[in-house]
Design a protein around this motif. Sequence first.
Motif, PDB file in Angstrom:
ATOM      1  N   TYR A  98      44.201  37.993  -9.574  1.00 56.08           N
ATOM      2  CA  TYR A  98      43.078  37.075  -9.809  1.00 56.08           C
ATOM      3  C   TYR A  98      42.615  37.114 -11.258  1.00 56.08           C
TER       4      TYR A  98
ATOM      5  N   ASN B  83      35.779  29.653   3.217  1.00 56.69           N
ATOM      6  CA  ASN B  83      37.137  29.144   3.409  1.00 56.69           C
ATOM      7  C   ASN B  83      37.120  27.772   4.087  1.00 56.69           C
TER       8      ASN B  83
ATOM      9  N   TYR C 249      45.187  30.322   8.677  1.00 55.80           N
ATOM     10  CA  TYR C 249      45.196  31.173   7.477  1.00 55.80           C
ATOM     11  C   TYR C 249      44.583  32.552   7.773  1.00 55.80           C
TER      12      TYR C 249
ATOM     13  N   GLN D 154      45.429  40.885   4.672  1.00 57.68           N
ATOM     14  CA  GLN D 154      44.567  39.985   3.896  1.00 57.68           C
ATOM     15  C   GLN D 154      45.403  39.236   2.853  1.00 57.68           C
ATOM     16  N   SER D 155      44.967  39.250   1.596  1.00 61.76           N
ATOM     17  CA  SER D 155      45.657  38.405   0.610  1.00 61.76           C
ATOM     18  C   SER D 155      47.071  38.866   0.269  1.00 61.76           C
TER      19      SER D 155
ATOM     20  N   TYR E  39      31.917  41.325   3.356  1.00 59.76           N
ATOM     21  CA  TYR E  39      31.730  39.931   3.758  1.00 59.76           C
ATOM     22  C   TYR E  39      32.518  39.626   5.027  1.00 59.76           C
TER      23      TYR E  39
ATOM     24  N   CYS F 255      46.114  36.401   7.500  1.00 60.83           N
ATOM     25  CA  CYS F 255      45.497  37.511   6.753  1.00 60.83           C
ATOM     26  C   CYS F 255      45.267  38.732   7.637  1.00 60.83           C
TER      27      CYS F 255
ATOM     28  N   ASN G  38      42.504  31.629  -2.506  1.00 62.87           N
ATOM     29  CA  ASN G  38      42.396  31.170  -1.117  1.00 62.87           C
ATOM     30  C   ASN G  38      42.746  29.692  -0.955  1.00 62.87           C
TER      31      ASN G  38
ATOM     32  N   GLY H 295      44.790  43.070  -1.543  1.00 68.03           N
ATOM     33  CA  GLY H 295      44.113  42.502  -0.378  1.00 68.03           C
ATOM     34  C   GLY H 295      42.762  43.166  -0.211  1.00 68.03           C
ATOM     35  N   VAL H 296      41.769  42.446   0.350  1.00 70.25           N
ATOM     36  CA  VAL H 296      40.420  43.016   0.414  1.00 70.25           C
ATOM     37  C   VAL H 296      40.267  44.129   1.452  1.00 70.25           C
TER      38      VAL H 296
ATOM     39  N   PHE I 214      39.044  35.023  -6.255  1.00 68.69           N
ATOM     40  CA  PHE I 214      40.021  34.588  -5.251  1.00 68.69           C
ATOM     41  C   PHE I 214      39.510  33.480  -4.342  1.00 68.69           C
TER      42      PHE I 214
ATOM     43  N   GLU J   5      36.200  37.771  10.705  1.00 64.99           N
ATOM     44  CA  GLU J   5      36.270  36.905   9.522  1.00 64.99           C
ATOM     45  C   GLU J   5      35.936  35.454   9.893  1.00 64.99           C
TER      46      GLU J   5
END
Length: 426
Positions: A243, A167, A191, A63-64, A27, A195, A114, A260-261, A96, A160
């Motif tokens: 999550y 988001n 944000y 990322q996360s 994504y 990430c 998120n 993290g993704v 998430f 992203e």
Amino acid sequence: MKSPIPFYLQKILDSVRGNKDGAVADYIPELAQANPDYLGIALCSTTGHIYAAGDAQQRYTMQSISKPFVYALALQELGLDAVRDIVGMEPSGEAFNELSLNRNDHRPVNPMINAGAIAVNQLINGVDSTVEDRVECIRSYISRLAGRELEIDRNVCDSELEHSERNLSLAHMLRNYGIIQDDAHDAVLSYTKQCSIAVDTRDLAVMAATLANGGRQPITGEKILDADVCRLTLAVMASCGMYDGAGRWIAEVGIPAKSGVAGGLIGTLPGQLGVATFSPRLNAEGNSIRGVEAFKQLSADMGLHLMSTENRVGINPVREVEQNDDVAVIHLQGHINFSAVEAVLHQLREYDLERSQVALDISQVSTLHKVGRRLLKEGLRRLREEGAEIAVIDPDGILTDREMSDGTLVPLADAEDYQIAGQSIL
Ligand code: GLN
């Protein structure tokens, strides 16, 4: 003596390498370009010793994994009450990126999803901060945690941002309820940059170890966060970090963690160590599949589960080292778990024990965890490979299995054989 720990980490990687399940995140188009076969692991003790195996120096975006660290920064800057006014501490049990806010007060339920992380990002550097200053504040703080200057990966960030409808809708919702003040686009920009900070697996292990170490970076020695802040952050990681997989995670692995993704995964064992893994293929929850497998194995094998009664930190495992020109006797004590054996092996290397005879006295050891036994034996075997005559003083027979990795047995000795009139180090 070369430490056996990287070799041990390599074995963990080898045991999960064949698992090709899952898929890289697509994504964010730039993440879909990642080599799915990358596999790395790093471990950092709170004493600042780093061990790594596989693709541990490959760069990727946090990322996360940035979320717990930025949450910690908000707690440090503003205190728990102010932070709790805008974000809760309850596991959401949802994905998430779920469009969810608490029904009563419209706060995001926790800072690891998120919605919560976008809200927390807005707290940094004051409400009037520009996006640029806020991002710089975060980037420089994360760099101090890693112990080196980190950069933002512009390609991943732009990629992203081109697909950030989800988001953006979260940010609009947050602004609608007065949780954030910035315009939704600015909030998502800030944000997303957070990430997109690029790290490698060693950096992440050191950062995780900083949380384990009560906020003191174990390598630079810089005190970055208060111990209370680390405790709160780890507690939220434990309940919300994975999550909708968080409950199973804490039962099976029992290490506060964050994924993290891009494929990174960190775990922090309070007071002991930080671990990080990297493998880009993810499960449906967005957690790295081989990372999760490696952590399961680490936890089971090394007795790292937080709820395990074997997982205690105690007195210095090396009671005393006696040596003269020919002989070194290392007297161990207490509970020898992974962290203890790591410290012992490190000292064996530090003291440069180039004696012709090395004896390990385990008569004062109360318990020997299986990983402690395995790594101690491997350390001794390596000393022998380098020419030393090795022995273990074990009057109570706690080294239940004396076989080493090459099939030979650890030789036993009596304490009387090693009464040396030498110099005592500790
Ligand atoms: N930047 C990603 C997002 O907002 C982070 C998600 C993650 O790593 N779980 O979707």
